[in-house]
Design an enzyme around this catalytic site. Structure first.
Site, PDB file in Angstrom:
ATOM      1  N   ASP A  26       0.786  -1.253   0.000  1.00 36.59           N
ATOM      2  CA  ASP A  26       0.000   0.000   0.000  1.00 36.59           C
ATOM      3  C   ASP A  26       0.816   1.302   0.000  1.00 36.59           C
ATOM      4  OD1 ASP A  26      -1.904  -1.946   0.261  1.00 36.59           O
ATOM      5  OD2 ASP A  26      -2.755  -1.224   2.142  1.00 36.59           O
ATOM      6  N   GLU A  74      -4.642  -0.836  -1.391  1.00 28.61           N
ATOM      7  CA  GLU A  74      -5.953  -0.920  -0.741  1.00 28.61           C
ATOM      8  C   GLU A  74      -6.906   0.004  -1.489  1.00 28.61           C
ATOM      9  OE1 GLU A  74      -6.072  -0.016   3.468  1.00 28.61           O
ATOM     10  OE2 GLU A  74      -8.258   0.010   3.498  1.00 28.61           O
ATOM     11  N   LYS A 131      -6.601  -4.914  -3.202  1.00 29.25           N
ATOM     12  CA  LYS A 131      -7.259  -5.571  -2.061  1.00 29.25           C
ATOM     13  C   LYS A 131      -8.309  -4.651  -1.448  1.00 29.25           C
ATOM     14  CE  LYS A 131      -3.495  -4.304   1.137  1.00 29.25           C
ATOM     15  NZ  LYS A 131      -4.206  -3.596   2.190  1.00 29.25           N
ATOM     16  N   LYS A 134      -7.713  -4.776   4.723  1.00 27.47           N
ATOM     17  CA  LYS A 134      -6.397  -4.430   5.269  1.00 27.47           C
ATOM     18  C   LYS A 134      -5.384  -5.523   4.933  1.00 27.47           C
ATOM     19  CE  LYS A 134      -8.227  -0.772   7.065  1.00 27.47           C
ATOM     20  NZ  LYS A 134      -8.158   0.455   6.257  1.00 27.47           N
ATOM     21  N   CYS A 164      -2.089  -2.487   7.777  1.00 30.39           N
ATOM     22  CA  CYS A 164      -2.068  -3.420   6.640  1.00 30.39           C
ATOM     23  C   CYS A 164      -0.846  -4.337   6.644  1.00 30.39           C
ATOM     24  CB  CYS A 164      -2.194  -2.650   5.343  1.00 30.39           C
ATOM     25  SG  CYS A 164      -3.849  -1.933   5.185  1.00 30.39           S
ATOM     26  N   GLN A 204       7.733 -13.883  21.352  1.00 32.80           N
ATOM     27  CA  GLN A 204       7.445 -15.299  21.607  1.00 32.80           C
ATOM     28  C   GLN A 204       8.064 -16.207  20.542  1.00 32.80           C
ATOM     29  OE1 GLN A 204       3.198 -15.892  23.050  1.00 32.80           O
ATOM     30  NE2 GLN A 204       3.027 -13.855  22.137  1.00 32.80           N
TER      31      GLN A 204
HETATM   32  C1  C5J Z   1      -3.059   0.617   5.547  1.00 28.40           C
HETATM   33  C2  C5J Z   1      -4.769   1.878   6.658  1.00 28.40           C
HETATM   34  N1  C5J Z   1      -2.559   0.419   4.324  1.00 28.40           N
HETATM   35  N2  C5J Z   1      -3.939   2.293   7.616  1.00 28.40           N
HETATM   36  N3  C5J Z   1      -4.323   1.141   5.616  1.00 28.40           N
HETATM   37  O1  C5J Z   1      -2.403   0.388   6.538  1.00 28.40           O
HETATM   38  O2  C5J Z   1      -5.941   2.165   6.703  1.00 28.40           O
END
Ligand code: C5J
Length: 224
Positions: A26, A74, A131, A134, A164, A204
């Site tokens: 993104d 996104e 997409k 997220k 994301c 972990q």
């Molecule tokens: C992403 C968002 N790409 N923060 N989207 O992290 O809404």
């Protein structure tokens, strides 16, 4: 020789570069430039710029090594049929997903703001995953694409670390892919969320994945 070791936390990792892909999440104008979705939510978008240079270096090295490169974006169909109303109906109606902005309709496919920033623009033969959520696996063909190329490891870059990037890493981990998140190639509007997002991944004994950085990735890619 495609086997190499990459420095990472919580442990160094032996990886097969021939079965590794670079995924850049993104890096869109809507998140990084004024007037987009990130700014509409009240964020200081300039904070995300720090990741651009390190991603560019890793992208250049991955291209040189003929590694599979995947870019994600996104965004939603123009009729918003793939955008859940609960995702759209948040915040000021004038600034919501689908509303007109200086870079076109916010977070809508085909609009200037939805596109990837010029510094990291995909080459013609690189994969772009559009997409609606997220995570990069939700309602996309990313998983069959990775399986058909026999990919087992993902070098993960992009924004935002806790949203994301984290969601995609968790989805990938559940599907049996190994993620190595490059810390300086990720960014958040909130430095504390960036730090926490990375800490959660590697905690972990690498519960979701490993955390490394661009310098270690470049060393590993150079060893090819
Ligand atoms: C992403 C968002 N790409 N923060 N989207 O992290 O809404």
């Amino acid at each position: 020789m495609t086997q190499t070791t990459i420095e990472a936390e919580p442990t160094p990792l032996a990886i097969d570069l021939a079965r590794t892909a670079l995924i850049i999440i993104d890096m869109q104008r809507d998140f990084l430039e004024p007037g987009g979705f990130g700014a509409a939510l009240g964020n200081d978008v300039s904070r995300l710029k720090a990741a651009v240079g390190p991603i560019r270096s890793v992208l250049t090295a991955a291209r040189k090594a003929a590694m599979l490169v995947i870019h994600t974006r996104e965004g939603h169909r123009p009729d918003l049929s793939d955008a859940p109303p609960l995702k759209v109906e948040r915040g000021d109606p004038k600034l919501r997903i689908g509303a007109p902005g200086p870079m076109g309709r916010i977070l809508v496919r085909g609009e200037p703001g939805h596109d990837i920033i010029p510094e990291l623009y995909p080459l013609r033969d690189e994969v772009i995953i559009d997409k609606p959520g997220k995570g990069a696996f939700y309602n996309t063909d990313l998983e069959p694409l990775l399986r058909s190329r026999r990919i087992e490891t993902l070098l993960v870059c992009g924004v935002t670390t806790e949203v994301c990037v984290n969601t995609t890493v968790r989805e990938a981990n559940d599907r049996g892919f190994r993620c190595i998140v490059l810390a300086d190639c990720c960014a958040s509007y909130f430095p504390e969320f960036h730090a926490a997002g990375l800490a959660m991944i590697k905690a972990q004994g690498a519960i979701f994945g490993w955390v490394s950085g661009s310098a270690s990735a470049l060393t590993a890619l150079d060893s090819d």
